[in-house]
Scaffold this motif. Structure first.
Motif, PDB file in Angstrom:
ATOM      1  N   ALA A   1       0.845  -1.195   0.000  1.00 44.61           N
ATOM      2  CA  ALA A   1       0.000   0.000   0.000  1.00 44.61           C
ATOM      3  C   ALA A   1       0.878   1.241   0.000  1.00 44.61           C
ATOM      4  O   ALA A   1       1.922   1.267   0.644  1.00 44.61           O
ATOM      5  CB  ALA A   1      -0.896   0.003   1.230  1.00 44.61           C
ATOM      6  N   SER A   2       0.435   2.272  -0.731  1.00 48.53           N
ATOM      7  CA  SER A   2       1.180   3.529  -0.725  1.00 48.53           C
ATOM      8  C   SER A   2       0.912   4.243   0.600  1.00 48.53           C
ATOM      9  O   SER A   2       0.011   3.879   1.341  1.00 48.53           O
ATOM     10  CB  SER A   2       0.735   4.417  -1.884  1.00 48.53           C
ATOM     11  OG  SER A   2      -0.592   4.853  -1.651  1.00 48.53           O
ATOM     12  N   ARG A   3       1.730   5.257   0.859  1.00 45.32           N
ATOM     13  CA  ARG A   3       1.555   6.015   2.095  1.00 45.32           C
ATOM     14  C   ARG A   3       0.153   6.627   2.137  1.00 45.32           C
ATOM     15  O   ARG A   3      -0.524   6.644   3.170  1.00 45.32           O
ATOM     16  CB  ARG A   3       2.623   7.116   2.146  1.00 45.32           C
ATOM     17  CG  ARG A   3       2.799   7.766   3.502  1.00 45.32           C
ATOM     18  CD  ARG A   3       3.381   6.796   4.509  1.00 45.32           C
ATOM     19  NE  ARG A   3       3.069   7.234   5.870  1.00 45.32           N
ATOM     20  CZ  ARG A   3       2.852   6.419   6.887  1.00 45.32           C
ATOM     21  NH1 ARG A   3       2.892   5.122   6.703  1.00 45.32           N
ATOM     22  NH2 ARG A   3       2.588   6.882   8.086  1.00 45.32           N
ATOM     23  N   ARG A   4      -0.298   7.129   1.002  1.00 39.42           N
ATOM     24  CA  ARG A   4      -1.613   7.760   0.951  1.00 39.42           C
ATOM     25  C   ARG A   4      -2.720   6.738   1.222  1.00 39.42           C
ATOM     26  O   ARG A   4      -3.641   6.994   1.987  1.00 39.42           O
ATOM     27  CB  ARG A   4      -1.812   8.409  -0.419  1.00 39.42           C
ATOM     28  CG  ARG A   4      -2.696   9.626  -0.342  1.00 39.42           C
ATOM     29  CD  ARG A   4      -2.989  10.202  -1.699  1.00 39.42           C
ATOM     30  NE  ARG A   4      -4.427  10.109  -1.913  1.00 39.42           N
ATOM     31  CZ  ARG A   4      -4.969   9.652  -3.028  1.00 39.42           C
ATOM     32  NH1 ARG A   4      -4.217   9.238  -4.005  1.00 39.42           N
ATOM     33  NH2 ARG A   4      -6.270   9.602  -3.135  1.00 39.42           N
ATOM     34  N   GLN A   5      -2.595   5.577   0.612  1.00 37.44           N
ATOM     35  CA  GLN A   5      -3.583   4.519   0.850  1.00 37.44           C
ATOM     36  C   GLN A   5      -3.573   4.103   2.312  1.00 37.44           C
ATOM     37  O   GLN A   5      -4.625   3.876   2.911  1.00 37.44           O
ATOM     38  CB  GLN A   5      -3.267   3.305  -0.018  1.00 37.44           C
ATOM     39  CG  GLN A   5      -3.591   3.518  -1.489  1.00 37.44           C
ATOM     40  CD  GLN A   5      -3.133   2.351  -2.332  1.00 37.44           C
ATOM     41  OE1 GLN A   5      -2.111   1.736  -2.051  1.00 37.44           O
ATOM     42  NE2 GLN A   5      -3.897   2.033  -3.359  1.00 37.44           N
ATOM     43  N   THR A   6      -2.387   3.998   2.886  1.00 40.08           N
ATOM     44  CA  THR A   6      -2.302   3.611   4.287  1.00 40.08           C
ATOM     45  C   THR A   6      -3.013   4.635   5.158  1.00 40.08           C
ATOM     46  O   THR A   6      -3.697   4.274   6.114  1.00 40.08           O
ATOM     47  CB  THR A   6      -0.827   3.474   4.712  1.00 40.08           C
ATOM     48  OG1 THR A   6      -0.167   2.633   3.774  1.00 40.08           O
ATOM     49  CG2 THR A   6      -0.711   2.886   6.096  1.00 40.08           C
ATOM     50  N   TRP A   7      -2.880   5.918   4.794  1.00 42.80           N
ATOM     51  CA  TRP A   7      -3.571   6.950   5.567  1.00 42.80           C
ATOM     52  C   TRP A   7      -5.084   6.843   5.413  1.00 42.80           C
ATOM     53  O   TRP A   7      -5.822   6.780   6.390  1.00 42.80           O
ATOM     54  CB  TRP A   7      -3.119   8.351   5.134  1.00 42.80           C
ATOM     55  CG  TRP A   7      -2.007   8.854   5.985  1.00 42.80           C
ATOM     56  CD1 TRP A   7      -0.684   8.891   5.688  1.00 42.80           C
ATOM     57  CD2 TRP A   7      -2.110   9.355   7.324  1.00 42.80           C
ATOM     58  NE1 TRP A   7       0.027   9.382   6.738  1.00 42.80           N
ATOM     59  CE2 TRP A   7      -0.816   9.685   7.755  1.00 42.80           C
ATOM     60  CE3 TRP A   7      -3.193   9.561   8.198  1.00 42.80           C
ATOM     61  CZ2 TRP A   7      -0.556  10.206   9.021  1.00 42.80           C
ATOM     62  CZ3 TRP A   7      -2.929  10.083   9.462  1.00 42.80           C
ATOM     63  CH2 TRP A   7      -1.629  10.393   9.854  1.00 42.80           C
TER      64      TRP A   7
END
Ligand SMILES: Nc1ncnc2c1ncn2[C@@H]1O[C@H](COP(=O)(O)OP(=O)(O)OP(=O)(O)O)[C@@H](O)[C@H]1O
Ligand SMILES: [Mg+2]
Lengths: 250, 290
Positions: A161-167
């Protein structure tokens, strides 16, 4: 009504009746002056006065507006700040010690400063309410983000997961219960901040009304205003509670 | 149960019975399986004041494409650590992992891990949880939904797709986690004690189903388990680890045919192999205190 509901509802109702009866009759029995503790009926009678009701309404709206604006401002800044502190260890190390120091400061002491800066209008009261609201939301948001379940964080990493998706898909939903718990506390603090701000300097608001009633030794009026404040506090808090129950359905 | 046991208890190793109607294992567009290699992997935890813990020592293993290898070992010997290294979640202190010949540096989408705990997201439905790997890859389309439904139906969860995880039993949650791991279309599947939380009966059925699933998809699989007979029944090879620090004691070729019927559990070869593995732990237990 089932027996269980009765057992749950009966005790608080009974307590209310006992307190009300005590309040009504004890002052007379103890021979207390009315300006010390007026009987309950005197307090309730206040709500029969159209003049007072009108004053309560106009002043109540002012206080409510300050409370809501302060709550909004403090929440937005607190949540955004909490997210930043949750994301960045450097930001945490840099700001957190000072934020704790700031939190130890009695925020009402800032009110005179706000008056100097922003005059006698709504702004200083909103700011006092916001400073009181800010901290619980900041702390709750940050800890909500940081206390994300380790296994779930690992799951997201394993799924690339990308950082944005993780957020958006993990950290924000994980922090939501804690953020909303902070918001519940904040509703009451915002009201407190608005009234305290009005005590320091104001032309209108329930805090001002209280001060006027105090000056006139209108104790029954003070109690009546307190009842209105309590009602506003309970309603705001209950809205926050319902919001949490609605949004945190898991 | 994954599925009522039908008359077809015979399990094929070739992906032949994949399109069986009525809850058979859904046809997957699994990519070709990849070789998984661990070379002299050592993992040390701690440092800085703390007594360092050697979780894994000089571990080397070559898993053939499409093979199912089981790893058994006492609690705390580093099995989960090993799987995390295979998933690219930790970088080993020494040694290297290769997937399909390429050195593994970070998690890959085609390596799918099922964690020891179900690790579902409580705010998502069963279907939503199952779709998570696809959701992180691209927008979910109707095909994804259909596949997820098929997988969940295969796992016996067809009626629960719209429920939330807290409405499911522990075993059902584990099955959702398996479906989610499969939704990623993995070339390598890593399973950390997938049935650890299940009762013996459910577990046996799940074993049968897992073996069938593996046969159908042909995915390279590493399975960690505490249960020796589970390892022997499912795997082509069983790796036996020592108590911490985990070292390979033996890699056992399971002397069972590739087509495995459940009745094989009664065979002498099965019992012998299990007994052989068990003997390690009885001996090791004495001075390891595990
Ligand atoms: N992140 C970590 N930090 C420090 N030590 C760790 C960490 N992860 C694991 N360990 C240690 O490494 C050792 C192996 O842990 P691991 O979880 O791999 O065991 P395991 O074989 O999976 O055990 P179990 O069968 O109980 O799941 C343990 O002693 C554990 O304390
Ligand atoms: Mg483990």
């Amino acid at each position: 009504m089932g027996g269980r509901t009765l057992r749950k509802v009966a005790p608080p109702v009974l307590l209310a009746v006992v307190v009300a009866a005590g309040w009504e009759f004890l002052p007379g029995i103890l021979g207390l002056e009315k300006f010390i503790l007026p009987p309950l009926s005197d307090v309730l009678a206040q709500f029969g006065s159209a003049f007072l009701l009108d004053q309560m309404w106009t002043n109540g709206l002012v206080t409510l507006q300050e409370t809501l604006l302060g709550l909004l401002l403090g929440s937005v800044v607190g949540i955004v700040g909490g997210l930043v502190l949750g994301e960045s260890a450097i930001a945490r190390a840099t700001f957190y010690p000072y934020l704790v120091a700031l939190q130890s400061l009695p925020k009402i002491a800032l009110a005179p400063l706000f008056v100097i800066w922003f005059g006698f209008g709504t702004t200083p009261k909103v700011l006092v309410a916001a400073t009181l609201t800010f901290f619980p939301l900041l702390v709750n948001t940050m800890s909500g983000v940081l206390s994300v379940d380790r296994a779930r964080a690992q799951l997201f990493r394993s799924l690339s997961a990308s950082r944005r998706q993780t957020w958006t898909k993990l950290l924000l939903p994980s922090a939501l219960p804690s953020v909303l718990a902070g918001f519940e506390v904040a509703t009451v603090l915002a009201l407190l901040g608005a009234v305290l701000g009005e005590f320091v300097s104001a032309q209108e608001g329930l805090g001002v009304l209280l001060l006027q009633q105090q000056t006139n030794y209108d104790t029954a009026g003070v109690f009546a205003t307190l009842m209105v404040l309590a009602a506003i506090g309970v309603v705001l808090n209950q809205i926050a509670v319902q919001l949490r129950k609605r949004l945190v359905f898991w | 149960m994954f599925r009522k046991r039908s008359q077809t208890t015979a399990l094929a190793d070739q992906p032949t019975e994949t399109s069986e109607p009525g809850g058979g294992f859904p046809q997957l567009s699994m990519p070709s399986p990849l070789r998984l290699t661990a070379q002299n992997v050592t993992q040390v935890f701690g440092g800085r004041g703390k007594q360092p813990v050697v979780a894994l020592e000089n571990f080397s293993l070559d898993v053939e494409p499409g093979e199912l290898v089981a790893i058994v070992g006492p609690s705390g010997c580093g099995k989960t650590t090993l799987l995390h290294a295979f998933a690219g979640l930790i970088k080993p202190t020494a040694g290297e992992i290769r997937v399909g010949g390429q050195q593994l540096k970070s998690p890959r989408r085609d390596v799918s891990m099922m964690f020891q705990a179900p690790t579902l997201l409580p705010w998502k439905t069963v279907l939503g949880n199952c779709l998570l790997p696809r959701e992180l890859e691209h927008r979910i389309d109707e095909d994804d939904r259909k596949r997820a439904r098929e997988l969940l139906t295969w796992a016996g969860l067809g009626d629960f797709t719209d429920r939330r995880p807290h409405e499911l039993s522990g075993g059902m949650q584990q099955r959702v986690a398996i479906c989610r791991a499969l939704m990623a279309n993995p070339s390598v599947l890593l399973l950390d004690e997938p049935f650890g939380a299940l009762d013996a009966m459910t577990r046996e059925q799940m074993n049968v189903d897992l073996r069938r699933m593996w046969a159908a998809s042909g995915v390279t699989t590493v399975l960690i388990t505490h249960d020796i007979s589970e390892a022997v029944y499912l795997a082509g090879r069983v790796v036996v680890l020592s108590p911490r620090p985990g070292r390979i004691l033996e890699i056992i070729d399971v002397p069972l045919p590739k087509d495995r019927d459940v009745s094989l559990i009664q065979s002498p070869e099965f019992a012998q192999t299990c007994g052989h593995i068990r003997s390690y732990f009885i001996r090791e237990d004495r001075h390891a205190g595990v």
